[in-house]
Design a protein around this motif. Structure first.
Motif, PDB file in Angstrom:
ATOM      1  N   GLN A   1       0.823  -1.212   0.000  1.00  0.00           N
ATOM      2  CA  GLN A   1       0.000   0.000   0.000  1.00  0.00           C
ATOM      3  C   GLN A   1       0.859   1.265   0.000  1.00  0.00           C
ATOM      4  O   GLN A   1       0.567   2.224  -0.699  1.00  0.00           O
ATOM      5  N   SER A   2       1.931   1.232   0.770  1.00  0.00           N
ATOM      6  CA  SER A   2       2.847   2.372   0.811  1.00  0.00           C
ATOM      7  C   SER A   2       3.508   2.583  -0.549  1.00  0.00           C
ATOM      8  O   SER A   2       3.626   3.717  -1.018  1.00  0.00           O
TER       9      SER A   2
ATOM     10  N   GLN B   1       1.724   9.278  -6.069  1.00  0.00           N
ATOM     11  CA  GLN B   1       2.256  10.613  -5.774  1.00  0.00           C
ATOM     12  C   GLN B   1       3.296  11.048  -6.794  1.00  0.00           C
ATOM     13  O   GLN B   1       3.449  12.227  -7.064  1.00  0.00           O
TER      14      GLN B   1
ATOM     15  N   VAL C   1      -0.767   2.960 -10.515  1.00  0.00           N
ATOM     16  CA  VAL C   1      -0.648   2.053  -9.373  1.00  0.00           C
ATOM     17  C   VAL C   1      -0.001   0.734  -9.774  1.00  0.00           C
ATOM     18  O   VAL C   1       0.810   0.183  -9.029  1.00  0.00           O
TER      19      VAL C   1
ATOM     20  N   HIS D   1       1.014   4.066  -2.964  1.00  0.00           N
ATOM     21  CA  HIS D   1       0.813   5.485  -2.668  1.00  0.00           C
ATOM     22  C   HIS D   1       1.965   6.318  -3.240  1.00  0.00           C
ATOM     23  O   HIS D   1       1.740   7.377  -3.835  1.00  0.00           O
ATOM     24  N   GLU D   2       3.191   5.843  -3.069  1.00  0.00           N
ATOM     25  CA  GLU D   2       4.354   6.555  -3.602  1.00  0.00           C
ATOM     26  C   GLU D   2       4.305   6.642  -5.121  1.00  0.00           C
ATOM     27  O   GLU D   2       4.665   7.671  -5.701  1.00  0.00           O
TER      28      GLU D   2
END
Length: 144
Positions: A36-37, A44, A49, A40-41
């Motif tokens: 998940q991290s 961003q 994804v 997210h990166e």
């Protein structure tokens, strides 16, 4: 200095193993607890994804293949390209090039993978076993 040339096969083996282990270490979490991290990166950074899985597979699988010394030039080039994209998109190397602490790992892995792509796996490798001299280190031929 000529004596150091004799250590080239060992140096390429150590470079392959070291770079491969670090890539595997960074690729594995992209499929496990840090997925998940990582997703997210990626978002961003402006990447889709699914790049989490692409990067994870490339790092985990590519690292393992580098260690064995199979398809070293191709895998090294792919991994160097991935790290170049990471520095550009995730680490923002162009917006703050003096913040080396933000991209030092990606830079080191990029340069190491590119060196393997250019020099090849060396004689202690599966490339050498399966493909002969053309699959291993071309730079180790005597120049004379």
């Amino acid at each position: 200095m000529h004596h150091l040339e004799k250590l080239r096969p060992l140096a390429l083996l150590l470079l392959r193993v070291g770079v491969g282990v670090v890539f595997m270490h960074n690729g594995y979490p992209k499929f496990t607890w840090e997925k998940q991290s990582s997703m997210h990166e990626m978002v961003q950074s402006g990447l889709p994804v699914y790049f989490t899985y692409v990067a994870g597979a490339l790092e985990l699988g590519g690292g393992a293949v580098l260690i064995t010394g199979l398809f070293t030039r191709l895998v090294g080039l792919l991994l160097a390209g991935e790290m170049a994209i990471a520095m550009w998109k995730a680490e923002h190397i162009f917006t703050n090039p003096l913040a080396v602490n933000h991209y030092e790992l990606a830079l080191t892995l990029c340069v190491g993978a590119f060196a393997l792509a250019t020099f090849g796996a060396g004689p202690i490798s599966l490339d050498r076993i399966f493909f002969g001299k053309q699959g291993s280190n071309r730079g180790s031929k005597s120049r004379g």
